[in-house]
Write an enzyme that holds these catalytic residues in place. Structure first.
Site, mmCIF file in Angstrom:
data_model
loop_
_atom_site.group_PDB
_atom_site.id
_atom_site.type_symbol
_atom_site.label_atom_id
_atom_site.label_comp_id
_atom_site.label_asym_id
_atom_site.label_seq_id
_atom_site.Cartn_x
_atom_site.Cartn_y
_atom_site.Cartn_z
ATOM 1 C CE1 TYR A 82 0.644 -1.100 4.350
ATOM 2 C CE2 TYR A 82 0.161 2.021 4.312
ATOM 3 C CZ TYR A 82 1.090 1.067 5.287
ATOM 4 O OH TYR A 82 1.644 1.201 6.082
ATOM 5 N NE ARG A 132 6.871 4.001 0.215
ATOM 6 C CZ ARG A 132 6.892 4.731 1.345
ATOM 7 N NH1 ARG A 132 7.922 5.026 2.113
ATOM 8 N NH2 ARG A 132 5.619 5.722 1.730
ATOM 9 N NE ARG A 136 -7.047 -18.437 4.895
ATOM 10 C CZ ARG A 136 -5.213 -19.029 5.815
ATOM 11 N NH1 ARG A 136 -5.247 -20.283 5.478
ATOM 12 N NH2 ARG A 136 -4.528 -19.006 6.529
ATOM 13 C CE LYS A 195 3.280 3.410 3.124
ATOM 14 N NZ LYS A 195 3.350 3.502 4.683
HETATM 15 N N1 PLP Z 1 7.705 3.811 8.524
HETATM 16 C C1 PLP Z 1 6.611 3.385 8.504
HETATM 17 C C2 PLP Z 1 7.007 1.747 9.421
HETATM 18 C C3 PLP Z 1 6.000 3.840 8.179
HETATM 19 O O1 PLP Z 1 4.718 3.139 7.628
HETATM 20 C C4 PLP Z 1 6.125 5.256 7.627
HETATM 21 C C5 PLP Z 1 4.634 6.031 7.095
HETATM 22 O O2 PLP Z 1 3.663 5.272 6.780
HETATM 23 C C6 PLP Z 1 6.552 5.938 7.545
HETATM 24 C C7 PLP Z 1 8.207 4.973 7.710
HETATM 25 C C8 PLP Z 1 6.771 7.057 6.919
HETATM 26 O O3 PLP Z 1 6.903 6.819 5.243
HETATM 27 P P1 PLP Z 1 6.227 8.820 4.765
HETATM 28 O O4 PLP Z 1 7.231 9.344 4.891
HETATM 29 O O5 PLP Z 1 6.661 7.615 2.838
HETATM 30 O O6 PLP Z 1 5.081 8.012 4.757
#
Ligand code: PLP
Length: 279
Positions: free
Chosen positions: A33, A52, A100, A144
């Site tokens: 996400y 990203r 699943r 992410k």
């Molecule tokens: N680290 C984590 C675990 C996050 O979930 C986030 C943002 O949601 C960030 C760092 C910061 O990333 P960004 O600056 O792209 O929002």
């Protein structure tokens, strides 16, 4: 209209949108996400988020959710434009809709869920409170993914302790926040954990370093111990939905708040950039 959501071609208010029970996001959090800020109905730093997003998809071998990258960008910009004003645009892609089974389904066709909602940024410079937590996450923190259980548990523990964010500590060193990156400023120099498998490469983390370079503020990319946070001049907490916050307390002890000049310099430069891009 306060929000608008999208799922594989269908638009609806977020509260009314439904997704199939066999979307693998439901069972495994098998997806990735992004979340970005928009102003005047225009997303900020969308290119960084899309880059990203593509990297995250590649790491976990999920297919791009639209035929072209331009098509996804058009959908996201369209959602922001429909809401207008200031807010957050969120999107996630899960691997497939399929019965699943842990292993990937054959001929997986990925799903795209996206929404934009009105949410003013407000005054993000108000000092916040932090607490440290054991970083029990796996070593894929640069991706992410939707799997956020340790982050959720840490965030809740922080909330229950009257704190605004949890700071993960692994092997005695600060990695990042539960949903932010953590940095310190000491003697006019920014210190921040280097990118790698232990932290998410935050978009605002990279912007912070870009802004610092522009202002002639030095930075060093290395991990630091929580003890260094107590002696730092400022403790910064960055994320795309709250920009650059700074902390006044860590585990009930006073921290930072000793170099407001550098902090406000960074904030001022960043806001100018953001405002230019979302004019
Ligand atoms: N680290 C984590 C675990 C996050 O979930 C986030 C943002 O949601 C960030 C760092 C910061 O990333 P960004 O600056 O792209 O929002």
């Amino acid at each position: 209209m306060n929000n608008i959501a999208y799922y594989n071609g269908t638009y609806a208010p977020l509260e009314e949108l439904t997704i199939p029970a066999l979307d693998r996001a439901v069972y495994f959090g098998d997806g990735v996400y992004e979340a970005a800020y928009f102003r005047n109905g225009r997303p900020f730093a969308l290119d960084d988020h899309l880059k990203r997003f593509k990297n995250s998809l590649g790491f976990v071998k999920i297919a791009y959710p639209t035929e072209s990258e331009e098509e996804l960008e058009k959908i996201l910009r369209g959602l922001c434009d429909k809401i207008g004003g200031e807010g957050i645009v969120y999107w996630q892609t899960s691997r497939a809709t399929a019965p699943r089974n842990h292993a990937f389904p054959e001929n997986a066709k990925s799903n795209l869920l996206a929404w934009a909602k009105h949410k003013p940024l407000g005054d993000f410079t108000a000092p916040i409170k932090l607490m440290t937590m054991d970083d029990i996450r796996y070593k894929m923190c640069n991706v992410k993914t939707l799997n956020l259980m340790p982050n959720i548990m840490a965030s809740q523990a922080a909330k229950e302790s009257g704190c605004d964010e949890a700071v993960f500590v692994r092997d005695g060193l600060v990695t990042e926040g539960s949903h932010s990156n953590i940095h310190i400023i000491k003697d006019k120099k920014i210190i921040t954990h280097e990118n790698g498998s232990l932290i998410l490469p935050g978009t605002v983390r990279s912007h912070l370093l870009r802004v610092a370079e522009k202002l002639g503020i030095a930075y060093e990319e290395r991990p630091f111990a929580p003890e260094e946070m107590y002696t730092a001049d400022e403790v910064l907490v960055t994320s795309a939905t709250t920009f650059f916050r700074h902390a006044c307390e860590l585990n009930g002890r006073a921290v930072g708040m000793r170099d407001n000049e550098t902090y406000m310099q960074l904030v001022g430069e960043y806001m100018q950039w953001m405002e230019r891009e979302t004019e």
